[in-house]
Write an enzyme that holds these catalytic residues in place. Structure first.
Site, PDB file in Angstrom:
ATOM      1  N   GLU A   1      -4.204  -0.234  -8.728  1.00 27.24           N
ATOM      2  CA  GLU A   1      -3.722   0.364  -9.442  1.00 27.24           C
ATOM      3  C   GLU A   1      -1.800  -0.212  -9.808  1.00 27.24           C
ATOM      4  OE1 GLU A   1      -3.881   4.568  -6.373  1.00 27.24           O
ATOM      5  OE2 GLU A   1      -3.273   2.601  -5.687  1.00 27.24           O
TER       6      GLU A   1
ATOM      7  N   SER B   1       1.284  -1.275   0.218  1.00 26.18           N
ATOM      8  CA  SER B   1      -0.246   0.192   0.085  1.00 26.18           C
ATOM      9  C   SER B   1       0.400   1.466  -0.285  1.00 26.18           C
ATOM     10  CB  SER B   1      -0.717  -0.091   0.745  1.00 26.18           C
ATOM     11  OG  SER B   1      -1.679  -0.847   1.313  1.00 26.18           O
TER      12      SER B   1
ATOM     13  N   ASN C   1      -4.485   6.236  -1.713  1.00 24.57           N
ATOM     14  CA  ASN C   1      -3.884   5.963  -0.119  1.00 24.57           C
ATOM     15  C   ASN C   1      -3.862   7.326  -0.249  1.00 24.57           C
ATOM     16  OD1 ASN C   1      -5.127   3.727   0.646  1.00 24.57           O
ATOM     17  ND2 ASN C   1      -2.851   2.621   0.523  1.00 24.57           N
TER      18      ASN C   1
ATOM     19  N   HIS D   1      -1.951  -3.168  -6.951  1.00 24.42           N
ATOM     20  CA  HIS D   1      -2.232  -2.576  -5.956  1.00 24.42           C
ATOM     21  C   HIS D   1      -3.827  -2.453  -5.898  1.00 24.42           C
ATOM     22  CE1 HIS D   1      -3.561   0.869  -2.254  1.00 24.42           C
ATOM     23  NE2 HIS D   1      -3.037  -1.032  -1.881  1.00 24.42           N
TER      24      HIS D   1
HETATM   25  P1  NAD Z   1      -3.251  -9.404   6.281  1.00 25.01           P
HETATM   26  O1  NAD Z   1      -2.360  -9.474   8.117  1.00 25.01           O
HETATM   27  O2  NAD Z   1      -4.936 -10.125   6.167  1.00 25.01           O
HETATM   28  O3  NAD Z   1      -1.841 -10.847   5.628  1.00 25.01           O
HETATM   29  C1  NAD Z   1      -0.917 -10.872   5.953  1.00 25.01           C
HETATM   30  C2  NAD Z   1      -0.531 -12.239   5.949  1.00 25.01           C
HETATM   31  O4  NAD Z   1       0.487 -12.129   5.648  1.00 25.01           O
HETATM   32  C3  NAD Z   1      -0.385 -12.927   7.458  1.00 25.01           C
HETATM   33  O5  NAD Z   1      -1.546 -14.325   6.882  1.00 25.01           O
HETATM   34  C4  NAD Z   1       1.045 -13.256   7.137  1.00 25.01           C
HETATM   35  O6  NAD Z   1       0.964 -14.653   8.035  1.00 25.01           O
HETATM   36  C5  NAD Z   1       1.335 -13.813   5.916  1.00 25.01           C
HETATM   37  N1  NAD Z   1       2.795 -13.567   5.473  1.00 25.01           N
HETATM   38  C6  NAD Z   1       3.867 -12.554   6.873  1.00 25.01           C
HETATM   39  N2  NAD Z   1       4.918 -12.896   6.254  1.00 25.01           N
HETATM   40  C7  NAD Z   1       5.078 -13.833   5.028  1.00 25.01           C
HETATM   41  C8  NAD Z   1       5.798 -14.029   4.352  1.00 25.01           C
HETATM   42  N3  NAD Z   1       6.969 -14.494   4.564  1.00 25.01           N
HETATM   43  N4  NAD Z   1       5.264 -15.254   3.431  1.00 25.01           N
HETATM   44  C9  NAD Z   1       4.371 -15.171   3.101  1.00 25.01           C
HETATM   45  N5  NAD Z   1       3.237 -14.679   3.959  1.00 25.01           N
HETATM   46  C10 NAD Z   1       3.673 -14.057   4.565  1.00 25.01           C
HETATM   47  O7  NAD Z   1      -2.864  -8.007   5.761  1.00 25.01           O
HETATM   48  P2  NAD Z   1      -3.391  -7.465   4.313  1.00 25.01           P
HETATM   49  O8  NAD Z   1      -4.876  -6.878   4.069  1.00 25.01           O
HETATM   50  O9  NAD Z   1      -4.035  -8.501   3.752  1.00 25.01           O
HETATM   51  O10 NAD Z   1      -2.647  -7.086   3.723  1.00 25.01           O
HETATM   52  C11 NAD Z   1      -0.944  -7.577   2.686  1.00 25.01           C
HETATM   53  C12 NAD Z   1      -0.420  -6.604   1.972  1.00 25.01           C
HETATM   54  O11 NAD Z   1      -1.869  -5.904   0.704  1.00 25.01           O
HETATM   55  C13 NAD Z   1       0.122  -5.262   2.508  1.00 25.01           C
HETATM   56  O12 NAD Z   1       1.158  -4.877   2.203  1.00 25.01           O
HETATM   57  C14 NAD Z   1      -1.128  -3.985   2.814  1.00 25.01           C
HETATM   58  O13 NAD Z   1      -0.313  -3.153   2.766  1.00 25.01           O
HETATM   59  C15 NAD Z   1      -1.425  -4.615   0.894  1.00 25.01           C
HETATM   60  N6  NAD Z   1      -2.687  -4.431   1.432  1.00 25.01           N
HETATM   61  C16 NAD Z   1      -3.687  -4.125   2.297  1.00 25.01           C
HETATM   62  C17 NAD Z   1      -5.089  -3.939   1.789  1.00 25.01           C
HETATM   63  C18 NAD Z   1      -6.214  -3.319   3.234  1.00 25.01           C
HETATM   64  O14 NAD Z   1      -7.418  -3.008   2.700  1.00 25.01           O
HETATM   65  N7  NAD Z   1      -5.962  -4.596   3.951  1.00 25.01           N
HETATM   66  C19 NAD Z   1      -5.676  -3.162   0.540  1.00 25.01           C
HETATM   67  C20 NAD Z   1      -4.298  -3.554  -0.483  1.00 25.01           C
HETATM   68  C21 NAD Z   1      -2.862  -3.570  -0.730  1.00 25.01           C
END
Ligand code: NAD
Length: 285
Positions: free
Chosen positions: A153, A120, A192, A141
Site C-alpha cells: 500500500e 501499519s 488494516n 506498507h
Molecule cells: P519486529 O518487532 O519484528 O521488528 C522491529 C525491529 O525494529 C526490531 O528488530 C527492533 O530492534 C528494531 N528497532 C527498534 N528501534 C529501532 C531503531 N531506532 N533503529 C533500528 N531498528 C530499530 O516488528 P515488525 O513486525 O517487523 O514491524 C515493524 C514495522 O512494520 C512496524 O511499524 C509494523 O507496524 C509494520 N508492519 C508490520 C507487519 C506485520 O505483520 N508484522 C506488517 C506490515 C507492517
C-alpha cells in the site's frame, strides 16, 4: 530513475523480509538495527529465509549468495547517507519513528531521496513532520511475510508530493514485482481498516468464552476459505503490533470496534507476542 541503493531501518520480521526481497531484485541494501547483536540477528533472519528458499528449490545457492552479498547489516544510522530510498520498519511507536525520521532527515544527503515508513497505522503526516522534507515522506506498507505477500500500500500524506508517491510505487511494482494500491493517510489504510476489527472481534469471542480459539480459527479457515484463522494471524503479525494498531485506530476513529481487547493487552504485557516470541494464542517450537 530506479533505486540502486536503499536502506532499511529495523531488521525485524518486516525489515528483514523487505531487505531480502530487495536484494533478490538486485538492489544494494543496508539494514540498520539498534546494536550489533540485533544486526546479527537480522542477518540470521535473512539467511534462514534464503536457505529455506534454496531447500524448496525456489532459489539457487548462487542466487542466495549473491542476494546476501548485496545486504550489509550494521548499527550506524550514518551509513544511510548515500541511500536513494530508506524504508523504516522499526517498532510501531510514534516517538521512535519520529526520532528515526528526524535523524534520517539530517543524514540522508540527496535532496530527492525518499524516506518511507512501513508503519501499519501511524499517520504519515506526523512522521513527515519530524523532517524538513515532508514532501519526500511516504508510506510503503508491505505485508507479512514480505517475501511472499504481493501487496504494497502506497500511503500519501497530505504533504507527500506526487513525484514521491509515483517513484515509491514504481520501486514496489517494477523493481520488486509487487501489486501496488494507493491509500490516503488515515490510520489502518485499506487492509488494516478492514482486517483489524475482524481480528479484534475474534479475540473478544475467545476472551468471552463464546468459542475456543481452535474453533474460531477452524471456522474461518473452513467456512470462509481464509488461509489461516484470525488468532493464528494475530500471532503471525505479532500481538504487540496488533495492540499498537488497535490503539492508533481507536485514537483516530474513536469507534469501540477498534478498541484493544483487554486479553490482547494482557498477552502483550506477558510477552506473549506470537510467533516471534514462541508463544501467543498458540505455542510455536
Ligand atoms: P519486529 O518487532 O519484528 O521488528 C522491529 C525491529 O525494529 C526490531 O528488530 C527492533 O530492534 C528494531 N528497532 C527498534 N528501534 C529501532 C531503531 N531506532 N533503529 C533500528 N531498528 C530499530 O516488528 P515488525 O513486525 O517487523 O514491524 C515493524 C514495522 O512494520 C512496524 O511499524 C509494523 O507496524 C509494520 N508492519 C508490520 C507487519 C506485520 O505483520 N508484522 C506488517 C506490515 C507492517
Amino acid at each position: 530513475m530506479a533505486f540502486e541503493r536503499i536502506g532499511i531501518v529495523g531488521g525485524g520480521q518486516m525489515g528483514a523480509g523487505i531487505a531480502e526481497v530487495s536484494a533478490k531484485a538486485g538492489v544494494d541494501v543496508i539494514v540498520r538495527e539498534i546494536n550489533d547483536d540485533l544486526a546479527d540477528a537480522a542477518r540470521a533472519r535473512v539467511v534462514k529465509s534464503l536457505n529455506r528458499a534454496v531447500e524448496r528449490g525456489k532459489l539457487t545457492a548462487d542466487d542466495r549468495d549473491a542476494a546476501l552479498g548485496r545486504i550489509r547489516f550494521l548499527s550506524e544510522l550514518d551509513a544511510m547517507a548515500d541511500r536513494q530510498l530508506v524504508i523504516e520498519a522499526a517498532v510501531e511507536n510514534e516517538a521512535i519513528k519520529a526520532e528515526i525520521f528526524g535523524s534520517l532527515d539530517r543524514i540522508v544527503a540527496a535532496d530527492d531521496a525518499i524516506l518511507a515508513s512501513n508503519t501499519s497505522s501511524i499517520p504519515l503526516t506526523r512522521i513527515g513532520r519530524a523532517t524538513n522534507r515532508p514532501q519526500s515522506v511516504v508510506g510503503m506498507h508491505f505485508f507479512n511475510p514480505a517475501t511472499v505477500m504481493p501487496l504494497v500500500e502506497i500511503v500519501h500524506s497530505v504533504a507527500t508530493s506526487e513525484a514521491t508517491a509515483t517513484r515509491a510505487a514504481a520501486f514496489a511494482s517494477e523493481t520488486l514485482g509487487k501489486v501496488v494500491v494507493h491509500a490516503k493517510d488515515r490510520a489502518g489504510f485499506i487492509v488494516n481498516l478492514l482486517l483489524c476489527p475482524y481480528i479484534f472481534e475474534a479475540i473478544r469471542m475467545c476472551e468471552s468464552g463464546f468459542a475456543t480459539k481452535e474453533d474460531i480459527d477452524a471456522a474461518m479457515v473452513n467456512g470462509a476459505n481464509y488461509p489461516m484463522g484470525p488468532l493464528a494471524l494475530s500471532d503471525l503479525i505479532g500481538n504487540d503490533t496488533m495492540l499498537a494498531v488497535a490503539e492508533s485506530l481507536h485514537a483516530e476513529y474513536g469507534d469501540a470496534r477498534y478498541a484493544p481487547p483487554p486479553l490482547l493487552r494482557r498477552m502483550v504485557e506477558a510477552g506473549m507476542l506470537g510467533r516471534k516470541t514462541g508463544r501467543g494464542f498458540y505455542e510455536y517450537g
